[in-house]
Design a protein around this motif. Structure first.
Motif, PDB file in Angstrom:
ATOM      1  N   ARG A 153       0.828  -1.207   0.000  1.00  0.00           N
ATOM      2  CA  ARG A 153       0.000   0.000   0.000  1.00  0.00           C
ATOM      3  C   ARG A 153       0.860   1.253   0.000  1.00  0.00           C
ATOM      4  NH1 ARG A 153      -4.847   0.657  -1.788  1.00  0.00           N
ATOM      5  NH2 ARG A 153      -6.016  -0.542  -0.263  1.00  0.00           N
ATOM      6  N   GLU A 154       1.964   1.225   0.730  1.00  0.00           N
ATOM      7  CA  GLU A 154       2.856   2.385   0.756  1.00  0.00           C
ATOM      8  C   GLU A 154       3.435   2.652  -0.620  1.00  0.00           C
ATOM      9  OE1 GLU A 154       4.145   1.899   5.468  1.00  0.00           O
ATOM     10  OE2 GLU A 154       5.452   1.149   3.869  1.00  0.00           O
ATOM     11  N   ILE A 155       3.746   1.602  -1.359  1.00  0.00           N
ATOM     12  CA  ILE A 155       4.255   1.781  -2.715  1.00  0.00           C
ATOM     13  C   ILE A 155       3.193   2.405  -3.607  1.00  0.00           C
ATOM     14  CG2 ILE A 155       4.960   0.542  -4.802  1.00  0.00           C
ATOM     15  CD1 ILE A 155       6.509  -1.362  -3.011  1.00  0.00           C
ATOM     16  N   GLU A 156       1.944   1.944  -3.460  1.00  0.00           N
ATOM     17  CA  GLU A 156       0.848   2.517  -4.248  1.00  0.00           C
ATOM     18  C   GLU A 156       0.705   4.007  -3.960  1.00  0.00           C
ATOM     19  OE1 GLU A 156      -2.522  -0.778  -5.065  1.00  0.00           O
ATOM     20  OE2 GLU A 156      -2.264  -0.267  -2.965  1.00  0.00           O
ATOM     21  N   VAL A 157       0.709   4.377  -2.689  1.00  0.00           N
ATOM     22  CA  VAL A 157       0.580   5.784  -2.310  1.00  0.00           C
ATOM     23  C   VAL A 157       1.782   6.577  -2.812  1.00  0.00           C
ATOM     24  CG1 VAL A 157       0.491   7.405  -0.368  1.00  0.00           C
ATOM     25  CG2 VAL A 157      -0.882   5.305  -0.312  1.00  0.00           C
ATOM     26  N   MET A 158       2.977   6.024  -2.656  1.00  0.00           N
ATOM     27  CA  MET A 158       4.185   6.708  -3.107  1.00  0.00           C
ATOM     28  C   MET A 158       4.135   6.992  -4.610  1.00  0.00           C
ATOM     29  SD  MET A 158       8.163   5.417  -3.063  1.00  0.00           S
ATOM     30  CE  MET A 158       7.869   4.273  -4.446  1.00  0.00           C
ATOM     31  N   TYR A 184      -0.124   6.826   5.587  1.00  0.00           N
ATOM     32  CA  TYR A 184       0.818   6.140   4.695  1.00  0.00           C
ATOM     33  C   TYR A 184       1.915   7.098   4.237  1.00  0.00           C
ATOM     34  CZ  TYR A 184      -2.246   2.055   4.360  1.00  0.00           C
ATOM     35  OH  TYR A 184      -2.990   0.931   4.648  1.00  0.00           O
ATOM     36  N   LYS A 185       1.528   8.315   3.932  1.00  0.00           N
ATOM     37  CA  LYS A 185       2.505   9.316   3.488  1.00  0.00           C
ATOM     38  C   LYS A 185       3.549   9.560   4.570  1.00  0.00           C
ATOM     39  CE  LYS A 185       2.702  14.142   1.886  1.00  0.00           C
ATOM     40  NZ  LYS A 185       1.887  15.348   1.556  1.00  0.00           N
ATOM     41  N   LEU A 186       3.099   9.672   5.818  1.00  0.00           N
ATOM     42  CA  LEU A 186       4.020   9.878   6.938  1.00  0.00           C
ATOM     43  C   LEU A 186       4.982   8.700   7.071  1.00  0.00           C
ATOM     44  CD1 LEU A 186       4.894  11.535   9.396  1.00  0.00           C
ATOM     45  CD2 LEU A 186       3.123  10.356  10.731  1.00  0.00           C
ATOM     46  N   ARG A 187       4.471   7.474   6.947  1.00  0.00           N
ATOM     47  CA  ARG A 187       5.321   6.285   7.043  1.00  0.00           C
ATOM     48  C   ARG A 187       6.358   6.261   5.927  1.00  0.00           C
ATOM     49  NH1 ARG A 187       0.647   1.673   7.952  1.00  0.00           N
ATOM     50  NH2 ARG A 187      -0.030   2.302  10.040  1.00  0.00           N
ATOM     51  N   ILE A 188       5.921   6.617   4.720  1.00  0.00           N
ATOM     52  CA  ILE A 188       6.835   6.639   3.572  1.00  0.00           C
ATOM     53  C   ILE A 188       7.964   7.634   3.817  1.00  0.00           C
ATOM     54  CG2 ILE A 188       7.046   7.252   1.127  1.00  0.00           C
ATOM     55  CD1 ILE A 188       4.047   6.345   0.895  1.00  0.00           C
TER      56      ILE A 188
END
Length: 209
Positions: A153-158, A184-188
């Motif tokens: 999911r983080e890759i998708e958001v990124m 997710y943005k914060l985690r990325i």
């Protein structure tokens, strides 16, 4: 006779791929499309044995494409055939339900081998993916390439952030809440050590060189 669908938006790539397929399988019925909505229509109306799926196609939906295809034909074999970063994306697409991942930079010999393997065994992984399966998401791998630490999911958001999409757009495309996108943005940002989307763009480009 095998029934194959090529989902690829470059006609020359479709032509070359079909040429190789017919060299491996002299008797084959094939369909082609350059966008995902048309692909879903074909999947809903034709019985298929193998789908060659490029990721970067018009109206494509990233990892969600695998699930949508499987809802229409649960047993179809899906080979992701793309020029996206194999080291970063291959494992995620396999976890999403693809039967194989093949880079467009592969040699003609490897493409032939992959076609034969996936139709015979229902699965194909390259030597690089075999190494990833063997070693997994190790601390050493994450240190050498922090992108390996990102979840699917983080890759998708990124990727959507890098395309210039805003939080609301990303939430709509991924069918999640705006607050989830922000999380997710914060985690990325934390995993990649950046503070802005511009820094993210620069960091990802540097890691992919």
């Amino acid at each position: 006779m095998k029934h194959i669908l090529l989902i690829e938006n470059h006609s020359i790539v479709r032509l070359a791929t079909l040429f190789i397929i017919r060299d491996v399988l002299p008797e084959v019925a094939s369909w082609e499309t350059d966008n995902f909505p048309d692909a879903l229509h074909i999947v809903s109306t034709r019985r298929l044995d193998l789908i060659f799926l490029d990721i970067n196609i018009p109206d494509g939906e990233g990892f969600q494409m695998i699930a949508k295809i499987r809802r229409l034909q649960p047993g179809v074999t899906i080979m992701v055939f793309s020029d996206i970063d194999e080291e970063l994306y291959a494992m995620h697409y396999l976890k999403a339900g693809a039967n194989g991942f093949l880079s467009k930079s592969s040699s003609t010999k490897e493409i032939r081998t992959a076609i034969a393997a996936i139709l015979t065994n229902g699965r194909y992984v390259s030597e690089m993916v075999q190494r990833l399966l063997l070693h997994g998401n190790t601390p050493e791998m994450r240190q050498s390439n922090p992108l390996a630490a990102l979840s699917q999911r983080e890759i998708e958001v990124m990727d959507l952030l890098l395309e210039g999409k805003w939080t609301k757009e990303i939430a709509t495309l991924l069918n999640i809440t705006g607050s989830s996108v922000s999380t997710y943005k914060l985690r990325i940002f934390e995993k990649l050590g950046v503070n802005t989307v511009i820094e993210l763009y620069q960091k990802v480009n540097a890691l992919r060189e």
